[in-house]
Design an enzyme around this catalytic site. Structure first.
Site, short mmCIF file in Angstrom:
data_model
loop_
_atom_site.label_atom_id
_atom_site.label_comp_id
_atom_site.label_asym_id
_atom_site.label_seq_id
_atom_site.Cartn_x
_atom_site.Cartn_y
_atom_site.Cartn_z
N ASP A 1 0.86 -1.17 0.00
CA ASP A 1 0.00 0.00 0.00
C ASP A 1 0.91 1.24 0.00
OD1 ASP A 1 -2.15 1.68 0.00
OD2 ASP A 1 -3.19 0.73 1.67
C1 BGC Z 1 -5.05 3.21 0.24
C2 BGC Z 1 -5.27 2.18 -0.84
C3 BGC Z 1 -5.11 2.79 -2.21
C4 BGC Z 1 -3.76 3.45 -2.29
C5 BGC Z 1 -3.47 4.06 -3.65
C6 BGC Z 1 -3.80 4.04 0.01
O1 BGC Z 1 -3.73 5.12 0.87
O2 BGC Z 1 -4.99 2.58 1.49
O3 BGC Z 1 -6.53 1.60 -0.69
O4 BGC Z 1 -5.27 1.81 -3.19
O5 BGC Z 1 -3.69 4.47 -1.32
O6 BGC Z 1 -4.22 5.17 -3.90
#
Ligand code: BGC
Length: 772
Positions: A295
């Site tokens: 993530d």
């Molecule tokens: C979130 C994810 C997301 C990623 C990319 C993160 O902060 O937890 O769910 O896919 O950002 O945008």
């Protein structure tokens, strides 16, 4: 000098030849000797790569939006040219993506195409209800189609990879991201996970209308302590396996191309650096063959978790099984040093690179890096009339009728309707959180939707009635990313007085209240999950007029609405319905659509009951009385009953359904056999309608304690008024399996109860025995 150019030219020609020979073979050879039909091709590229280029394939920066022409001269452009980028995200449109892809395939030494990712979570420009709402439709075909449309639209804009589905089970509505998942139940969550993966990926990833899915957030992200986002998770293995892991596994079984590691820790080790999770469980036990991405800055954050400096945590992640580093560039800046120092093996880097290259082969990007860059598709495939019509249907199917005293709903399309509330005339708050590609100004507000559905058959009067809340600071946090509810400069009294003025002229009041879009989603945990006080005061003032009031409730989570439930005659929970919100809400309010949504997350009586979910254990001291009254030395509270306000599976209709004649095909079933469970459902009311018939099982005696009920089947049926249908389910031994204390997946012979009904309080019951 001349010789050097010649050598360079020969080397370059060789590379091109190898790459071309790679792509000319039939990429989909089914009878390949290995599991990976692209292995030989991938290996041949790997041999050409420097260590820097290998690490580059594992790097996933976020670019935000370039204006056209900017990419080439940017820092990112330079990195792509050097082969230091494997994919990008947060960039869209064919023009921009083409420009960046060109740098990769025309200017970088090895010409390896890039992945282009995006959070396409509940639709693209055509936006469907937030996932929690979507799950309340219990309609797998429809859910799959939403993902298919999202993939078609996103791919028309150049995107080939989505960070969806989000399948985190959550039983804690304080956690804002409960809005992004499918609620509290592992069985339902698994069906939805499968449907979403199928929708995005189809049967053929080489088509230019399908995109790669990424199941997230692996794992257990939905169970943070105290419901606070990014917080610690601490869970027993037996709970993990039985209650939280199944939807991720379902996505893997459905062939999901990638998995995103979660921010939280599991058994004391952050998921991003957890080898047990990412390698033993995911790859070895489940047989996952795709790639793992972190993530956002998940690797860097392990330093704050207390796992070491950037070099240490980057090595930890790679060694755990992470293939791609989102944003933080920990891999890019430290892996080479770790290889030199011997803490990371080149073989493990190679394995990660192979997985990344394989993904690009699967998507057909080596065949045609511009496969998703058709200049014409955006005009014909995005936000089409057909997609929007479907989004309107889906939105209506996701709404849950929580209360409807004296059949106040459906409303007549006549007389005077007072539409009141801070969410009544907002376009920006209709699509809901995590709708990054939506065009906010194109969403349909309740006011616009109602006006269009009613035409000139009735008079609509509108007043805002209140701001989102009294607290300005809170309102600022709750209306971000352009999803504003413009603060009204008038005093609270002036706002309410105006609302009361129009209410007095109306036959009925429709109050559009609740959460703003950004009160749920990422980093939007709440400790008080009620409707904001300014709106509660408005609602009470409206109720005092004596006019019938319908509450149209916007929310991204189960709310505590005990007072509203006590005082308001009709409550329609609409979640955040997506781009066609106002039309779909009006379809349901005026009875063009009979609501059929059923809750997939329990609504508590108060926050003290959280976590609250239907499939709990019995404890050694359950209440002895069936009315739920307090009993000393029994498992209950002094100040609130154990029951929720609305249970899992609950949802009313404008008609009523009667259940009867529950039958089992036999009182016994053996391990190889199956059991038919049938029930008669009658539409006993005055409208045609849809009903989600739910089947629950209780395992009465186990080697470990078993839940009081577990969903094991559901069917959404349509019944004309007066019609009766026999609904039949088939149970097999597999449906009765669970993970025991050795974490073996077993069914244990003995007595079971099966319940069928309209929600998780289903009382119609029969018993049967599973024999050896
Ligand atoms: C979130 C994810 C997301 C990623 C990319 C993160 O902060 O937890 O769910 O896919 O950002 O945008």
């Amino acid at each position: 000098m001349k010789n050097l150019s010649k050598i360079k030219f020969i080397a370059y020609s060789l590379i091109v030849m190898v790459l071309q020979s790679c792509v000319s073979e039939n990429a989909n050879t089914k009878n390949a000797a290995t599991n990976n039909p692209f292995e030989a091709k991938v290996d041949s590229i790997l041999k050409l790569m420097t260590l820097e280029e290998k690490i580059g394939q594992l790097n996933l920066p976020s670019v935000g939006q370039f204006t056209t022409g900017q990419a080439t001269n940017s820092d990112i452009g330079g990195k792509i040219e050097k082969g230091l980028v494997g994919g990008l995200f947060n960039i869209k449109t064919v023009e921009k993506i083409k420009e960046v892809q060109k740098i990769a395939v025309e200017k970088s030494r090895l010409k390896i195409p890039l992945l282009f990712g995006m959070d396409v979570i509940h639709g693209y420009e055509t936006t469907f209800p937030i996932p929690l709402g979507l799950s309340c439709s219990w309609d797998m075909e429809m859910i799959e189609k939403t993902a298919r449309i999202a993939a078609t639209e996103a791919s028309a804009d150049g995107i080939n990879w989505t960070f969806s589905p989000m399948v985190d089970i959550s039983r804690d509505p304080r956690w804002g991201r409960v809005s992004e998942g499918s609620g509290e139940d592992a069985f339902l969550g698994s069906q939805i996970a499968k449907a979403m993966v199928k929708g995005y990926q189809g049967d053929d990833l080489t088509s230019n209308k399908t995109i790669m899915a990424c199941v997230k957030h692996f794992a257990l992200y939905g169970a943070p302590d105290a419901g606070r986002d990014y917080n610690t998770v601490d869970m027993s293995k037996i709970r993990m396996y039985n209650e939280y892991l199944p939807p991720y596994k379902a996505a893997v079984d459905a062939g999901v191309g990638s998995v995103m590691a979660s921010f939280n820790e599991i058994d004391g080790i952050p998921a991003t650096g957890n080898r047990w999770l990412l390698t033993s469980l995911l790859r070895n036990d489940w047989g996952f063959k795709g790639f793992v991405v972190t993530d956002y800055t998940g690797i860097n954050e392990m330093t704050d978790h207390g796992m070491g400096d950037l070099q240490q945590v980057s090595a930890l992640a790679l060694n755990a099984g992470v293939d791609m580093d989102m944003v933080g560039e920990g891999f890019l800046s430290t892996l080479k040093k770790s290889v030199e120092e011997g803490t990371v093996k080149i073989a493990d880097i190679d394995a990660a690179v192979k997985r990344m290259l394989t993904a690009k082969y699967k998507l057909g990007l080596f065949n045609d890096p511009f496969k998703y860059c058709d200049d014409n598709r955006a005009k014909t495939d995005i936000f089409t009339k057909e997609n929007r019509t479907f989004a309107r249907t889906v939105a209506a199917e996701s709404m849950v009728l929580l209360k409807n005293d004296n059949q106040l709903l459906p409303l007549k399309k006549s007389g005077t309707i007072a539409l009141i509330g801070p969410l009544a005339n907002s376009k920006q708050n209709m699509p809901g959180t995590w709708s990054v590609a939506t065009k906010l100004d194109k969403a349909i507000s309740v006011l616009d939707g109602m006006t269009s559905v009613i035409g000139n058959q009735a008079t609509i009067l509108y007043a805002k009635g209140s701001n989102l809340d009294y607290d300005l600071e809170f309102e600022k946090h709750a209306t971000m990313f352009g999803r504003e509810i413009k603060r009204d400069g008038r005093t609270d009294k002036q706002l309410i007085d105006e609302a009361l003025g129009i209410a007095s002229k109306a036959d009925v009041v429709v109050a559009a209240l609740g959460e703003s879009s950004e009160m749920s989603g990422e980093s939007s945990s709440r400790s008080n999950i009620q409707i904001p006080q300014a709106q509660k005061d408005l609602l009470n003032a409206l109720l005092k007029t004596g006019k019938p009031v319908v509450l149209v409730l916007f929310t991204g989570r189960p709310l505590v609405i005990v007072e509203e439930n006590a005082n308001v005659p009709a409550i329609l929970n609409v979640w955040f319905p997506g781009s066609e919100a106002g039309l779909a809400i009006s379809d349901v309010l005026f009875g063009d659509v009979n609501p059929s949504g059923k809750l997939t997350a329990t609504f508590p009586m108060n926050v003290g009951q959280i976590p609250i979910f239907y499939s709990h254990k019995n404890t050694g001291r359950p209440l002895a009385n069936t009315e739920g009254k307090f009993e000393k030395f029994r498992s209950n509270y002094l100040d609130v009953r154990n029951e929720p306000l609305f249970p899992f599976g609950f949802g009313l209709s404008y008609t009523t359904f009667h259940y009867g004649n529950l039958q089992l095909s036999s009182p016994k079933m053996d391990a190889k056999g199956s059991m038919k469970v049938s029930v008669e459902v009658t539409n006993s009311g005055n409208f045609d309608g849809k009903e989600v018939v739910q089947l629950y099982v209780r395992d009465l005696v186990g080697s470990v304690t078993r839940p009081v009920k577990e969903l094991k089947g559901f069917q959404k049926i349509e019944l004309k008024k007066g019609e009766t249908k026999t609904v039949t389910f088939t149970l097999t031994e597999t449906d009765l399996k669970f993970y025991n204390s050795n974490l073996d997946f077993v069914a244990e012979p003995g007595m079971f109860q099966v319940f069928v009904g309209t929600d998780s309080n289903a009382k119609l019951m029969k018993s049967f025995e599973l024999t050896k």
